[in-house]
Design a protein around this motif. Structure first.
Motif, mmCIF file in Angstrom:
data_model
loop_
_atom_site.group_PDB
_atom_site.id
_atom_site.type_symbol
_atom_site.label_atom_id
_atom_site.label_comp_id
_atom_site.label_asym_id
_atom_site.label_seq_id
_atom_site.Cartn_x
_atom_site.Cartn_y
_atom_site.Cartn_z
ATOM 1 N N SER A 1 5.154 -5.415 1.799
ATOM 2 C CA SER A 1 4.225 -7.029 1.290
ATOM 3 C C SER A 1 5.327 -7.564 0.110
ATOM 4 O O SER A 1 6.800 -7.057 -0.187
ATOM 5 C CB SER A 1 3.546 -5.716 0.106
ATOM 6 N N GLU B 1 -5.193 -12.160 1.521
ATOM 7 C CA GLU B 1 -5.992 -11.023 2.433
ATOM 8 C C GLU B 1 -5.160 -9.976 2.721
ATOM 9 O O GLU B 1 -5.356 -8.646 3.241
ATOM 10 C CB GLU B 1 -5.785 -11.826 4.390
ATOM 11 N N LYS B 2 -3.553 -10.124 3.024
ATOM 12 C CA LYS B 2 -2.732 -9.147 3.031
ATOM 13 C C LYS B 2 -2.284 -8.228 2.398
ATOM 14 O O LYS B 2 -2.244 -7.327 2.667
ATOM 15 C CB LYS B 2 -1.425 -9.750 3.338
ATOM 16 N N LEU C 1 -4.844 -7.196 0.154
ATOM 17 C CA LEU C 1 -6.338 -6.384 0.004
ATOM 18 C C LEU C 1 -6.026 -5.336 1.386
ATOM 19 O O LEU C 1 -6.276 -4.218 0.987
ATOM 20 C CB LEU C 1 -7.190 -7.211 0.427
ATOM 21 N N LYS C 2 -5.514 -5.875 2.418
ATOM 22 C CA LYS C 2 -5.739 -4.813 3.736
ATOM 23 C C LYS C 2 -4.703 -3.549 3.149
ATOM 24 O O LYS C 2 -4.650 -2.527 3.968
ATOM 25 C CB LYS C 2 -5.138 -5.788 4.627
ATOM 26 N N GLU C 3 -3.934 -4.356 3.163
ATOM 27 C CA GLU C 3 -2.165 -3.046 2.498
ATOM 28 C C GLU C 3 -3.091 -2.223 1.688
ATOM 29 O O GLU C 3 -2.444 -1.056 1.665
ATOM 30 C CB GLU C 3 -1.362 -3.844 2.325
ATOM 31 N N ASN C 4 -3.471 -2.407 0.924
ATOM 32 C CA ASN C 4 -4.212 -1.943 -0.040
ATOM 33 C C ASN C 4 -5.603 -1.063 -0.962
ATOM 34 O O ASN C 4 -6.096 -0.829 -1.296
ATOM 35 C CB ASN C 4 -3.362 -2.490 -1.699
ATOM 36 N N ASN C 5 -6.012 -1.288 0.725
ATOM 37 C CA ASN C 5 -7.272 -0.411 1.160
ATOM 38 C C ASN C 5 -7.314 0.684 2.374
ATOM 39 O O ASN C 5 -6.970 0.260 3.622
ATOM 40 C CB ASN C 5 -8.845 -1.689 1.872
ATOM 41 N N TYR C 6 -7.025 1.548 2.328
ATOM 42 C CA TYR C 6 -6.941 2.422 2.046
ATOM 43 C C TYR C 6 -7.344 3.713 2.489
ATOM 44 O O TYR C 6 -8.259 4.607 1.358
ATOM 45 C CB TYR C 6 -5.171 3.251 3.077
ATOM 46 N N SER D 1 -8.485 1.575 -3.074
ATOM 47 C CA SER D 1 -9.803 0.370 -3.211
ATOM 48 C C SER D 1 -9.694 -0.516 -3.890
ATOM 49 O O SER D 1 -9.126 -0.157 -4.558
ATOM 50 C CB SER D 1 -11.415 1.498 -2.722
ATOM 51 N N THR E 1 -10.344 -4.783 -4.549
ATOM 52 C CA THR E 1 -11.031 -5.358 -4.756
ATOM 53 C C THR E 1 -10.454 -7.127 -4.970
ATOM 54 O O THR E 1 -9.673 -6.809 -5.590
ATOM 55 C CB THR E 1 -12.905 -5.825 -5.022
ATOM 56 N N ARG E 2 -10.467 -8.024 -4.267
ATOM 57 C CA ARG E 2 -10.140 -9.011 -5.399
ATOM 58 C C ARG E 2 -10.744 -10.174 -6.606
ATOM 59 O O ARG E 2 -12.297 -9.893 -6.495
ATOM 60 C CB ARG E 2 -10.043 -9.928 -4.151
#
Length: 131
Positions: A21, A75-76, A78-83, A102, A104-105
């Motif tokens: 990131s 978006e990158k 958010l994707k990397e920090n939702n798991y 989780s 969120t923006r």
């Protein structure tokens, strides 16, 4: 196998490279919890003596991007920090648990990274407290 809890500061700027990131905005922690547990159950393939240990952790964040971040960068992040990761006791010698995050923006900040870095630390802290 035991995993120690990792302390998390409530609000912090994520301006350094982290793994793959290179995000710029501000993360604000809104909720976190963790629980270490153990129990004695029936012996199985995952625990010969029937002792089971585990650790569950959860964190929830809001990511506030700087105004010059592209949609792709946001978006990158958010994707990397939702798991959600689940540890299977059969593959870890009886250890079980979960690790989830989780993110969120939030609203886009009215600053670029460079403008943010020019602010005094006290001004940065005041702004973060208002988020």
């Amino acid at each position: 196998m035991k995993i120690s809890a990792i302390g998390v500061q409530r609000n912090y700027l994520m301006s350094q490279n982290r793994s793959k990131s290179n995000f710029k905005g501000i993360f604000k922690s809104i909720d976190e919890s963790s629980e270490q547990w153990s129990y004695k159950g029936c012996p199985s393939g995952s625990s010969i003596d029937g002792n089971y240990d585990g650790y569950d952790s959860y964190a929830s964040y809001i990511y506030y991007p700087f105004k010059n971040e592209s949609e792709a960068e946001i978006e990158k992040v958010l994707k990397e920090n939702n798991y959600f990761i689940s540890y299977d006791p059969d593959s870890t010698g009886g250890y079980a648990g979960t690790d989830s995050r989780s993110t969120t923006r939030g609203k886009t900040l009215p600053y670029t990274k460079q403008e943010w870095n020019r602010l005094s630390k006290s001004d940065q802290e005041k702004i973060k407290s208002l988020l």
